[in-house]
Write a protein that holds these residues in place. Structure first.
Motif, short mmCIF file in Angstrom:
data_model
loop_
_atom_site.label_atom_id
_atom_site.label_comp_id
_atom_site.label_asym_id
_atom_site.label_seq_id
_atom_site.Cartn_x
_atom_site.Cartn_y
_atom_site.Cartn_z
N ASN A 40 8.62 13.19 -3.58
CA ASN A 40 10.43 13.43 -2.74
C ASN A 40 10.33 13.28 -1.41
OD1 ASN A 40 11.19 15.70 -4.56
ND2 ASN A 40 9.11 16.87 -3.46
N GLN A 41 12.06 13.09 -1.15
CA GLN A 41 12.50 12.54 -0.31
C GLN A 41 11.87 13.08 1.32
OE1 GLN A 41 16.83 12.26 0.35
NE2 GLN A 41 17.05 10.84 2.91
N GLY A 42 10.57 11.81 2.09
CA GLY A 42 10.90 12.60 3.08
C GLY A 42 9.10 12.55 3.11
N ASP A 43 8.63 13.23 2.12
CA ASP A 43 6.81 13.24 1.37
C ASP A 43 6.23 12.25 2.28
OD1 ASP A 43 7.25 15.77 -0.08
OD2 ASP A 43 6.94 14.30 -1.91
N HIS A 44 4.60 12.41 2.95
CA HIS A 44 4.41 10.89 3.22
C HIS A 44 3.31 11.05 1.99
CE1 HIS A 44 0.38 9.10 5.66
NE2 HIS A 44 1.33 8.94 4.92
N VAL A 45 3.65 9.12 0.92
CA VAL A 45 3.01 9.03 0.21
C VAL A 45 1.87 8.28 0.67
CG1 VAL A 45 3.18 7.77 -2.11
CG2 VAL A 45 4.73 9.33 -1.51
N LEU A 46 0.85 7.90 0.01
CA LEU A 46 -0.22 7.21 0.40
C LEU A 46 -0.23 6.74 -1.40
CD1 LEU A 46 -2.40 6.36 1.80
CD2 LEU A 46 -4.16 7.94 1.15
N ASP A 47 -0.17 4.68 -0.92
CA ASP A 47 -1.07 4.05 -2.50
C ASP A 47 -2.09 3.23 -2.30
OD1 ASP A 47 0.00 2.61 -4.51
OD2 ASP A 47 1.17 1.65 -3.76
N VAL A 48 -2.76 3.58 -2.46
CA VAL A 48 -4.58 3.39 -2.54
C VAL A 48 -4.73 1.83 -3.70
CG1 VAL A 48 -6.67 4.32 -3.01
CG2 VAL A 48 -5.16 5.49 -2.05
N ALA A 49 -5.56 1.03 -3.29
CA ALA A 49 -5.22 0.04 -3.83
C ALA A 49 -4.25 -0.57 -4.69
CB ALA A 49 -6.51 -0.15 -5.22
N ALA A 50 -3.04 -0.94 -2.38
CA ALA A 50 -1.72 -1.20 -3.19
C ALA A 50 -1.29 -2.58 -3.91
CB ALA A 50 -1.04 -0.53 -2.09
N GLY A 51 -2.70 -3.53 -3.55
CA GLY A 51 -2.13 -4.85 -4.39
C GLY A 51 -0.73 -5.50 -3.59
N THR A 52 0.02 -5.72 -3.41
CA THR A 52 0.95 -6.21 -3.44
C THR A 52 2.36 -5.66 -2.88
OG1 THR A 52 2.33 -7.48 -5.06
CG2 THR A 52 0.57 -8.76 -3.47
N GLY A 53 2.07 -4.29 -3.42
CA GLY A 53 2.71 -3.05 -3.27
C GLY A 53 3.91 -2.47 -4.26
N ASN A 54 3.58 -3.33 -5.63
CA ASN A 54 4.50 -1.84 -6.82
C ASN A 54 4.71 -0.67 -6.55
OD1 ASN A 54 4.81 -4.82 -8.08
ND2 ASN A 54 3.83 -4.32 -10.28
N VAL A 55 3.85 -0.17 -7.08
CA VAL A 55 3.85 1.29 -6.09
C VAL A 55 4.35 2.56 -4.89
CG1 VAL A 55 3.29 3.86 -6.02
CG2 VAL A 55 2.55 1.65 -7.89
N ALA A 59 7.92 4.27 -4.51
CA ALA A 59 8.15 5.41 -3.78
C ALA A 59 8.67 5.66 -3.00
CB ALA A 59 6.35 5.47 -3.48
N ALA A 60 8.93 4.35 -2.04
CA ALA A 60 9.58 4.08 -0.90
C ALA A 60 11.56 4.11 -0.80
CB ALA A 60 9.13 2.65 -0.44
N ALA A 61 11.14 3.42 -1.85
CA ALA A 61 12.73 3.52 -2.89
C ALA A 61 13.59 5.02 -3.18
CB ALA A 61 13.65 3.20 -3.80
N ARG A 62 12.33 6.05 -3.03
CA ARG A 62 12.72 7.58 -3.27
C ARG A 62 13.27 7.89 -1.47
NH1 ARG A 62 11.40 9.81 -8.70
NH2 ARG A 62 11.47 11.56 -8.06
N GLY A 63 12.59 7.56 -1.08
CA GLY A 63 12.80 7.89 0.64
C GLY A 63 11.75 8.43 1.46
N ALA A 64 10.53 8.02 0.79
CA ALA A 64 9.23 8.76 0.76
C ALA A 64 8.79 7.76 1.92
CB ALA A 64 8.46 8.51 -0.24
N ARG A 65 8.34 8.91 3.14
CA ARG A 65 7.45 7.17 3.89
C ARG A 65 5.53 7.25 3.60
NH1 ARG A 65 3.90 9.12 8.14
NH2 ARG A 65 4.25 11.75 7.16
N VAL A 66 5.83 5.80 3.00
CA VAL A 66 5.00 4.95 2.44
C VAL A 66 3.69 5.27 3.35
CG1 VAL A 66 4.04 3.56 0.52
CG2 VAL A 66 6.32 4.91 0.69
#
Length: 256
Positions: A40-55, A59-66
């Protein structure tokens, strides 16, 4: 090999190739993962083993803090260049995340945590950083699909390192569910498929050589049998010598 040596070797491997091609190929799985987890917008999202950032980008485009974490300094550098300030990047091993406990709403990992040498340690770390009720979503290649079959071909030419992580075990739904049940509830596992399309097996080989550090490492390790390995992989992908039309099956898992 010590833990420090392992981390250094892993970071060097993933930073040794131009990952951009694989990142583009894997974009549909990033779409599926983020839609499945639905941060959700404002959620803190952790992308693990993120590579170059696909995920992370999605997630940021949905308004999350990534926050995006990767063990490879090169991946972190490329990720920062790709996402700019919309994503916070950190260099980190999934087994030792420098993230406070109970601070993350959603953890995501696209074909990333499956490379952790100790699954129980990695999952314990992800559970630690999640807030009560937080969600974990990940993808893993199925243990019997195209990617697993290719891995088994490689093992015929390059004996596996006994200390290497068993990435294929994550793709067994029963094993994956049992692992998640050790600290999570409300587990959902679905099968999906990613189309891999190349005009020829030779074009596929050129793509792997340019963009897959693991493929290049395998062919080097095969030594004098490298050409035989390449030929076996090409025959598997295109038995009739025509275009490659493969459905690479993977698991999509969500747990709370």
């Amino acid at each position: 090999m010590t833990g420090r040596d392992r981390r250094a070797a892993t970071a060097a491997l993933w930073g040794s190739a131009d990952y951009s091609g694989l990142a583009r190929l894997l974009e549909p799985t990033a779409d599926a993962l983020v839609e499945f987890a639905a941060p959700n917008q404002g959620d803190h999202v952790l992308d693990v083993a993120a590579g170059t950032g696909n995920v992370a980008i999605r997630a940021a485009a949905r308004g999350a803090r990534v926050t995006a974490a990767d063990i490879s300094p090169r991946m972190v550098q490329l990720g920062r260049e790709r996402t700019g300030s919309t994503v916070e990047w950190i260099e980190a091993d999934v087994e030792e995340l420098p993230v406070p406990g109970d601070s993350v709403d959603v953890v995501l990992s696209a074909f990333g945590v499956i490379f952790a040498p100790r699954p129980d340690v990695a999952l314990a770390q992800l559970r630690r950083v999640l807030k009560p009720g937080g969600r974990l979503a990940l993808t893993a290649w199925t243990s019997e699909g195209y990617t697993a079959q290719r891995a088994r071909i490689i093992r015929e030419f390059v004996p596996p390192d006994p200390a290497a992580p068993d990435t294929l075990s994550w793709g067994d739904p029963g094993i994956l569910e049992r692992r998640l049940a050790g600290g999570f509830t409300d587990i959902t596992i679905e099968r999906r498929a990613l189309p891999w399309r190349f005009d020829s097996a030779q074009q596929m080989t050129a793509f792997y050589t340019a963009h897959s550090a693991a493929y290049v490492a395998a062919t080097r390790a095969a030594g004098a049998r490298a050409e035989q390995l390449v030929a076996a992989i090409e025959r598997h992908a295109s038995p009739d010598g025509g275009p490659v039309r493969v459905e690479a099956e993977y698991l999509l898992a969500l747990a709370r």
